[in-house]
Design a protein around this motif. Structure first.
Motif, mmCIF file in Angstrom:
data_model
loop_
_atom_site.group_PDB
_atom_site.id
_atom_site.type_symbol
_atom_site.label_atom_id
_atom_site.label_comp_id
_atom_site.label_asym_id
_atom_site.label_seq_id
_atom_site.Cartn_x
_atom_site.Cartn_y
_atom_site.Cartn_z
ATOM 1 N N PHE A 148 0.826 -1.191 0.000
ATOM 2 C CA PHE A 148 0.000 0.000 0.000
ATOM 3 C C PHE A 148 0.874 1.260 0.000
ATOM 4 N N VAL A 149 1.867 1.255 0.906
ATOM 5 C CA VAL A 149 2.801 2.380 0.975
ATOM 6 C C VAL A 149 3.549 2.514 -0.352
ATOM 7 N N ALA A 150 3.933 1.374 -0.933
ATOM 8 C CA ALA A 150 4.699 1.392 -2.185
ATOM 9 C C ALA A 150 3.904 2.085 -3.288
ATOM 10 N N VAL A 151 2.608 1.777 -3.370
ATOM 11 C CA VAL A 151 1.782 2.376 -4.420
ATOM 12 C C VAL A 151 1.693 3.888 -4.224
ATOM 13 N N LEU A 152 1.411 4.306 -2.968
ATOM 14 C CA LEU A 152 1.327 5.747 -2.689
ATOM 15 C C LEU A 152 2.645 6.429 -3.010
ATOM 16 N N LEU A 153 3.725 5.789 -2.585
ATOM 17 C CA LEU A 153 5.057 6.358 -2.801
ATOM 18 C C LEU A 153 5.340 6.514 -4.293
ATOM 19 N N ALA A 154 4.983 5.483 -5.066
ATOM 20 C CA ALA A 154 5.250 5.521 -6.509
ATOM 21 C C ALA A 154 4.564 6.725 -7.143
ATOM 22 N N VAL A 155 3.275 6.915 -6.802
ATOM 23 C CA VAL A 155 2.524 8.011 -7.414
ATOM 24 C C VAL A 155 3.064 9.364 -6.944
ATOM 25 N N ALA A 156 3.326 9.474 -5.624
ATOM 26 C CA ALA A 156 3.819 10.740 -5.092
ATOM 27 C C ALA A 156 5.185 11.086 -5.671
ATOM 28 N N ALA A 157 6.067 10.097 -5.738
ATOM 29 C CA ALA A 157 7.417 10.355 -6.249
ATOM 30 C C ALA A 157 7.364 10.810 -7.697
ATOM 31 N N ALA A 158 6.482 10.183 -8.478
ATOM 32 C CA ALA A 158 6.387 10.551 -9.892
ATOM 33 C C ALA A 158 5.886 11.980 -10.052
ATOM 34 N N ALA A 159 4.851 12.336 -9.264
ATOM 35 C CA ALA A 159 4.314 13.694 -9.361
ATOM 36 C C ALA A 159 5.375 14.711 -8.972
ATOM 37 N N LEU A 160 6.105 14.414 -7.874
ATOM 38 C CA LEU A 160 7.163 15.323 -7.435
ATOM 39 C C LEU A 160 8.265 15.439 -8.480
ATOM 40 N N ALA A 161 8.647 14.299 -9.045
ATOM 41 C CA ALA A 161 9.718 14.307 -10.046
ATOM 42 C C ALA A 161 9.313 15.164 -11.236
ATOM 43 N N ALA A 162 8.049 15.022 -11.667
ATOM 44 C CA ALA A 162 7.589 15.793 -12.823
ATOM 45 C C ALA A 162 7.662 17.286 -12.531
ATOM 46 N N VAL A 163 7.188 17.676 -11.334
ATOM 47 C CA VAL A 163 7.220 19.096 -10.974
ATOM 48 C C VAL A 163 8.674 19.581 -10.885
ATOM 49 N N ALA A 164 9.543 18.739 -10.321
ATOM 50 C CA ALA A 164 10.948 19.131 -10.186
ATOM 51 C C ALA A 164 11.603 19.301 -11.560
ATOM 52 N N PHE A 165 11.317 18.391 -12.496
ATOM 53 C CA PHE A 165 11.888 18.508 -13.853
ATOM 54 C C PHE A 165 11.462 19.838 -14.467
ATOM 55 N N GLU A 166 10.183 20.175 -14.247
ATOM 56 C CA GLU A 166 9.676 21.415 -14.846
ATOM 57 C C GLU A 166 10.438 22.602 -14.285
ATOM 58 N N ARG A 167 10.584 22.597 -12.954
ATOM 59 C CA ARG A 167 11.228 23.730 -12.302
ATOM 60 C C ARG A 167 12.678 23.888 -12.771
#
Lengths: 299, 361
Positions: A62-81
């Motif tokens: 359960f934690v892994a799934v949440l982490l995967a989605v959160a990490a991806a969203a953060l990574a995308a925002v970070a790439f943009e910045r």
């Protein structure tokens, strides 16, 4: 019968996965005209963060799934910045090449910091089971993939149509300048678009990890190539086109796999791309794209 | 108005005008290739064998990057499929010119009688280039119809299709394994001559009427169309020329290395050559040359660190992927801070003449 049903499910599941990733590309493209080649590396970041979490002892799926989605969203925002903001107003080719550069950097960082070889991740293997419906055996992963993708796309449509921010995103994809004049912050709209695109990639990453049971530096790259193709056949920038293109690609691939004799199976990729290119010859603007010429007034 | 001027001008000047433009472009091309010539001759004269081998590889990259510039620089469409043509050129000569004894070992079941056919290197090269030209004409037909992103994705599709055929048509291409025994007939002198010819050719195309029209149509499609410029035809033309130059690079590579394998002509080559062109600046031939020189030296330095070096008494570990990170960072920084690349808008000869004119005043 069983075989046909199985292949149909295969096609739907592959198609759903391609649609998810293609939608992520289309959301970003429709707003800022960026061809995000680094989308595959967002999937990569997501997968590697699950790998690292597992290595640190976080073994709950359960934690892994949440982490995967959160990490991806953060990574995308970070790439943009970091990378895409400096080239926000540059021509498409500049943005495309920047994204290409980001993709190379991140892929090689995985190689440099973790390992060039595939690493095994078994947390999410539990998702991949056989379910029996009377005489039919189906893979749970495929059913989940189809259902989750469907729900995600539905949620995206609701968000874009019902919420203020979603409305702003849709408006921005038509006329960014006016949206800014209405007092909506460009940075917020773009960051949201990237976060959505990342979250879609994160969901795709969950399914990839569950299916492969391992992570490798080029994990997302080939998938994103497919997603590009899905976007192009659907009409670049059109969200409905991306989803439809993804499904069509899934059906073409599975269809070829079924139709080709075993010894020619290796040519599946080549033939898929030949079919795609042939499609583009007849409809250069994509299946659901509109023929737009520069200077045409949008109605 | 212009007629009056032409009538009053001496007849020799009006006759001279087109040919003098040609001469200027030709001289410009030769000036641009001077640094390459100088480096090549220095290596030919003084360098040990290891460096000669490295230089040969760099010259192949140079030809590929110049080929890439012909299409990307003039049409402003990103091409991510050019190494397919390099591969086709290389495999073309490999299949045609490898001695029969070697072929018995490597591709005994080759179709169409290729297993029992051996041509001399020159005619093999010519046939290989014809094949490259045909593939380029077909793919160019599709690409010239599309614009922007779709064209880029189709170029990528071409790369994947060609790679997939190399990998899976094992009877002809030997699949994943290395194809060996190609006659090693090309040394540094041939490579130098080819580089100079290719640079001059790229420069002539850029300055020609077609090159100018193509660049105009990339800048402003509507204005160009209003002037009656057929952008599709021009894109097709530059695509085929670009492919032929890349194919030539492949032919030369096969003839100096003697061994080729499919993975040489896949994404790694795209990364390297694209980074070189972007860093140098894709608007000019000078940019292509500059990028290759800077990145070849830089990458060789990084590769020496990558394999693990000893500084004093500290042994650094192997750092696989370091050169990849460096390449990517170069592309990203370049796009952010200097999208035009090092050389920007001007060719070397134009810069030199501006410099001398300023000093003469």
């Amino acid at each position: 019968m069983d075989y046909a049903l199985q292949q149909l499910l295969n096609a739907l599941a592959f198609g759903a996965e391609y649609s998810l990733v293609a939608l992520g590309l289309a959301v970003v493209f429709s707003i800022m005209g960026l061809v995000n080649f680094a989308h595959g590396e967002i999937i990569g970041v997501s997968a590697y963060s699950v790998f690292l979490a597992a290595a640190l002892g976080l073994t709950s799926p359960f934690v892994a799934v949440l982490l995967a989605v959160a990490a991806a969203a953060l990574a995308a925002v970070a790439f943009e910045r970091v990378a895409f903001r400096p080239v926000r107003y540059a021509p498409t080719t500049t943005g495309l090449l920047t994204a290409f550069g980001v993709s190379i950097v991140v892929q090689n960082l995985f190689m440099l910091l973790i390992s060039p070889k595939p690493q095994s991740v078994s947390i999410l293997n539990g998702l991949n089971q056989m379910w029996f419906f009377g005489p039919f055996a189906v893979s749970s992963l495929q059913v989940m993939e189809l259902v989750v993708s469907g729900l995600t796309i539905l949620a995206l449509v609701l968000f874009l149509n019902r919420s203020t921010l979603g409305l702003a995103i849709r408006a921005a994809s038509r006329d960014f300048a006016t949206v800014r004049l209405m007092g909506i912050k460009a940075n917020r709209v773009i960051a949201t678009a990237f976060a959505i695109s990342g979250a879609l990639a994160g969901i795709a990453a969950v399914f990839i990890i569950a299916r492969r049971g391992s992570v490798s530096p080029d994990l997302g790259f080939s998938l994103v190539l497919k997603a590009f193709v899905a976007c192009v056949i659907g009409g670049f920038g059109s969200l409905a086109g991306a989803a439809a293109g993804g499904m069509l690609l899934g059906f073409i691939e599975v269809g070829l796999l079924v139709a080709l004799p075993q010894e020619y199976g290796g040519f599946k990729d080549a033939l898929t791309y030949v079919i795609i290119v042939a499609l583009l010859v007849y409809r250069p603007e994509g299946l659901l794209g509109q023929r737009v010429e520069l200077g045409d007034k949008e109605i | 108005m212009s007629q009056v001027i032409e009538n009053t001008a001496p007849p020799a000047a009006t006759v001279m005008r087109p040919s003098s433009a040609l001469t200027r472009s030709l001289i410009g091309g030769l000036v641009t290739s001077l640094p390459v010539l100088a480096i090549g001759l220095a290596i030919l004269g003084f360098a040990p064998t290891y460096y000669t081998y490295l230089a040969l590889g760099a010259f192949v990259n140079l030809i590929v990057v110049v080929g890439l510039q012909v299409f990307m620089g003039n049409s402003n469409i990103a091409n991510l499929g050019h190494s397919a043509f390099v591969g086709l050129g290389a495999y073309g000569v490999a299949i045609l010119s490898t001695p029969l004894a070697m072929k018995k070992l490597s591709i005994p079941n080759a179709p169409f009688g290729f297993a029992t056919l051996q041509l001399d290197p020159v005619s093999s090269a010519l046939i290989a280039l014809v094949v490259v030209g045909i593939v380029a004409a077909i793919s160019g037909k599709v690409i010239s119809r599309l614009s922007g992103v779709a064209a880029t994705i189709v170029s990528l599709a071409l790369l994947i299709i060609v790679h997939s055929v190399f990998l899976n048509w094992t009877d002809l291409f030997k699949g994943n394994q290395a194809f060996f025994g190609i006659p090693k007939v090309v040394g540094l002198p041939w490579m130098l001559v080819s580089s100079v010819v290719v640079i001059v050719l790229a420069r002539l195309f850029k300055d020609s009427r077609w090159g100018l029209q193509l660049r105009a149509s990339a800048q402003s499609p509507q204005a160009a169309a209003a002037l009656g410029i057929d952008a599709r035809r021009l894109r097709l033309m530059s695509w085929v020329l670009s492919a032929l130059i890349c194919g030539l690079a492949g032919v030369l590579y096969a003839y100096f290395a003697g061994t080729i394998s499919p993975k040489l002509f896949y994404f790694q080559m795209i990364f390297n050559t694209l980074a070189m062109l972007i860093l140098g600046g894709m608007a000019t031939v000078t940019g292509a040359v500059t990028g290759v020189i800077v990145l070849s030296v830089g990458l060789e330095f990084i590769r020496s660190i990558e394999s693990g070096v000893t500084i004093g008494s500290i042994q650094l570990p192997q750092l696989l992927g370091l050169s990849g990170v460096a390449l990517g960072v170069v592309i990203v920084l370049c796009m952010a801070f200097r999208p035009g690349g090092i050389s920007g808008r001007y060719e070397l000869d134009e810069l030199l003449s501006r410099f001398f004119r300023r000093n003469a005043k």
